[in-house]
Motif scaffolding. Structure first.
Motif, short mmCIF file in Angstrom:
data_model
loop_
_atom_site.label_atom_id
_atom_site.label_comp_id
_atom_site.label_asym_id
_atom_site.label_seq_id
_atom_site.Cartn_x
_atom_site.Cartn_y
_atom_site.Cartn_z
N UNK A 119 -17.97 76.88 -12.74
CA UNK A 119 -16.67 76.59 -13.62
C UNK A 119 -17.06 75.51 -14.47
N UNK A 120 -17.71 74.37 -14.05
CA UNK A 120 -18.01 73.47 -15.12
C UNK A 120 -18.71 73.88 -16.25
N UNK A 121 -19.90 74.82 -16.12
CA UNK A 121 -20.63 75.45 -16.88
C UNK A 121 -19.95 76.33 -17.87
N UNK A 140 -29.79 64.11 -13.89
CA UNK A 140 -29.39 63.39 -15.20
C UNK A 140 -28.49 62.28 -15.16
N UNK A 141 -28.73 61.23 -15.87
CA UNK A 141 -27.70 59.83 -15.68
C UNK A 141 -26.47 60.31 -16.46
N UNK A 142 -26.39 61.07 -17.37
CA UNK A 142 -25.26 61.56 -18.13
C UNK A 142 -24.79 62.63 -17.37
N UNK A 143 -25.44 63.47 -16.56
CA UNK A 143 -24.66 64.42 -15.77
C UNK A 143 -24.39 63.99 -14.25
N UNK A 144 -24.21 62.57 -14.27
CA UNK A 144 -24.04 61.74 -12.98
C UNK A 144 -22.90 62.29 -12.40
N UNK A 145 -21.68 62.09 -13.31
CA UNK A 145 -20.45 62.53 -13.16
C UNK A 145 -20.21 63.97 -12.48
N UNK A 146 -21.05 64.79 -13.11
CA UNK A 146 -20.96 66.36 -12.68
C UNK A 146 -21.72 66.39 -11.41
N UNK A 147 -22.62 65.75 -11.02
CA UNK A 147 -23.32 65.83 -9.63
C UNK A 147 -22.43 65.17 -8.57
N UNK A 189 -19.15 64.92 -8.80
CA UNK A 189 -17.88 65.81 -8.40
C UNK A 189 -18.32 67.25 -7.75
N UNK A 190 -19.55 67.77 -8.26
CA UNK A 190 -20.06 69.24 -7.67
C UNK A 190 -20.66 68.96 -6.28
N UNK A 191 -21.54 67.92 -5.98
CA UNK A 191 -22.35 67.98 -4.92
C UNK A 191 -21.71 66.94 -3.81
N UNK A 192 -20.71 65.82 -4.53
CA UNK A 192 -19.95 65.29 -3.38
C UNK A 192 -18.85 65.43 -3.18
N UNK A 229 -16.06 64.97 -16.47
CA UNK A 229 -16.68 64.97 -15.07
C UNK A 229 -16.86 63.64 -14.60
N UNK A 230 -17.12 62.58 -15.44
CA UNK A 230 -17.62 61.23 -15.33
C UNK A 230 -16.04 60.45 -14.71
N UNK A 231 -15.11 61.00 -15.57
CA UNK A 231 -13.81 60.33 -15.31
C UNK A 231 -13.32 60.81 -13.98
N UNK A 232 -13.52 62.05 -13.41
CA UNK A 232 -13.11 62.70 -12.34
C UNK A 232 -13.88 62.05 -11.04
N UNK A 233 -15.24 61.88 -11.41
CA UNK A 233 -15.84 61.41 -10.41
C UNK A 233 -15.57 59.75 -10.08
N UNK A 234 -15.28 59.11 -11.23
CA UNK A 234 -14.83 57.91 -11.06
C UNK A 234 -13.67 57.69 -10.22
#
Length: 345
Positions: free
Chosen positions: A160-162, A102-109, A111-114, A16-21
């Motif tokens: 879906x991520x979960x 979460x910082x490790x969940x930053x990519x998830x957030x 992706x999902x919220x942004x 998810x971090x890669x996707x967000x980046x």
């Protein structure tokens, strides 16, 4: 809907971090086309405003609250690419300074919220604007619908991520129904906030709303049986020629009041994700936030006992920090656009 550390396993969090980046990189490039001399400072203000409004949790059901996600609002006001960057800046500041998400969940957030909210909301918004009459009212109506749909879409994306990387064994069907159900209610609040904000800006400065560009058509006059464009009035400067300084100051004042004062009256109930996680039992592996020791953790200033003063001061600091980081980032993107344009010339 800030996802904490521990909800999603490491491999999926990294993915998810890669996707967000990647989304941020694409948005940085796309934002160069969206940010002109008026939009660049407005983008920083939009990020700060979203930060402030996200502090205002509103009740949506018994023991549950919700807050603005902001993707639809940002995309409509400053453009989809810039909108993704606005939400990313907000989430980054919340995670680092306030231990929220979460910082490790930053990519998830992000992706999902942004990304999801911006893509869904702006795509739907543009589709509605194309079929509705070309009026300012159509912009506000389209913004309501787009914002409403973007929130349950974000909830479905989290599910879906979960489903791929969840750290607990919970029936996914129940999680999906609960997440989409409660976030549909939250979406109504998101839609109302988005519509009112977009409507207010369109009413006073329609030229500053990215989603409303091109709605104004020149006045037509019939001359010798033919319709021709009327000459613009010379006695009055067009709206687009006005400096956005007063509007910017007014928006900043509103954000400071919301974060520094109104936030004290926000609902203390857990938000939609927290409530569903507690009810369905997938909050068992939540980890302590790496920034839990931050002086601003949990939206309060350590050392200040008065809750009203502590929370209000934290909100004001958050607005200021988000505004500074966002404005600086967008100014750099704008500068790159100017340099690129100059190099082509």
């Amino acid at each position: 809907m800030h996802v904490p550390d521990g909800f999603i396993n490491a491999p999926v969090s990294v993915a998810a971090g890669v996707v967000a980046a990647g989304a941020v990189a694409v948005s940085l490039r796309g934002a160069r086309r969206e940010l002109d001399e008026r939009a660049a400072p407005l983008a920083g203000l939009v990020a700060a405003f979203i930060f402030a409004v996200q502090m205002l949790n509103f009740p949506v059901a018994t023991g549950t609250s919700g807050h603005l996600l902001g993707g639809a609002l940002a995309a409509i006001l400053v453009g989809p690419y810039t909108g993704v960057l606005c939400v990313a800046v907000v989430l980054l500041m919340q995670g680092i300074l306030f231990a929220d998400g979460g910082l490790t969940a930053l990519g998830v957030n992000i992706t999902v919220m942004g990304v999801v909210t911006v893509v869904v909301a702006y795509g739907l918004f543009r589709g509605l604007v194309l079929v509705l009459p070309r009026t300012r009212r159509s912009v506000t109506v389209a913004s309501f619908v787009a914002a409403l749909v973007s929130v349950p879409a974000s909830a479905a994306a989290f599910t879906l991520v979960y489903a791929i990387g969840g750290t607990t064994d919970v029936p996914l069907g129940k999680v999906f129904v609960a997440m989409v159900g409660v976030h549909t209610l939250i979406g109504i609040g998101e839609a109302a906030i988005t519509m009112l904000t977009v409507g207010a800006v369109v009413a006073v400065r329609p030229d500053l709303v990215y989603g409303a560009r091109g709605l104004t058509t020149p006045l037509k006059l019939r001359v010798n049986g033919e319709l021709v464009d009327a000459a613009p009035a010379r006695d009055f400067a067009p709206v687009a020629a006005r400096s956005p300084k007063k509007f910017w100051l007014g928006g900043l004042a509103a954000a400071l009041v919301l974060a520094g004062f109104v936030s004290f009256y926000a609902s203390a109930s857990p938000d939609g994700l927290e409530k569903v996680a507690a009810d369905k039992g997938f909050d068992k592996n939540v980890e302590e936030h790496d920034a839990a020791g931050s002086p601003l953790a949990d939206y309060g200033v350590k050392g200040i006992e008065a809750a009203r003063l502590s929370g209000g001061l934290a909100g004001v600091i958050g607005v200021g920090a988000t505004l500074a980081v966002g404005t600086g980032a967008f100014w750099m993107v704008r500068r790159r656009r100017t340099e690129s344009t100059g190099a082509q010339v």
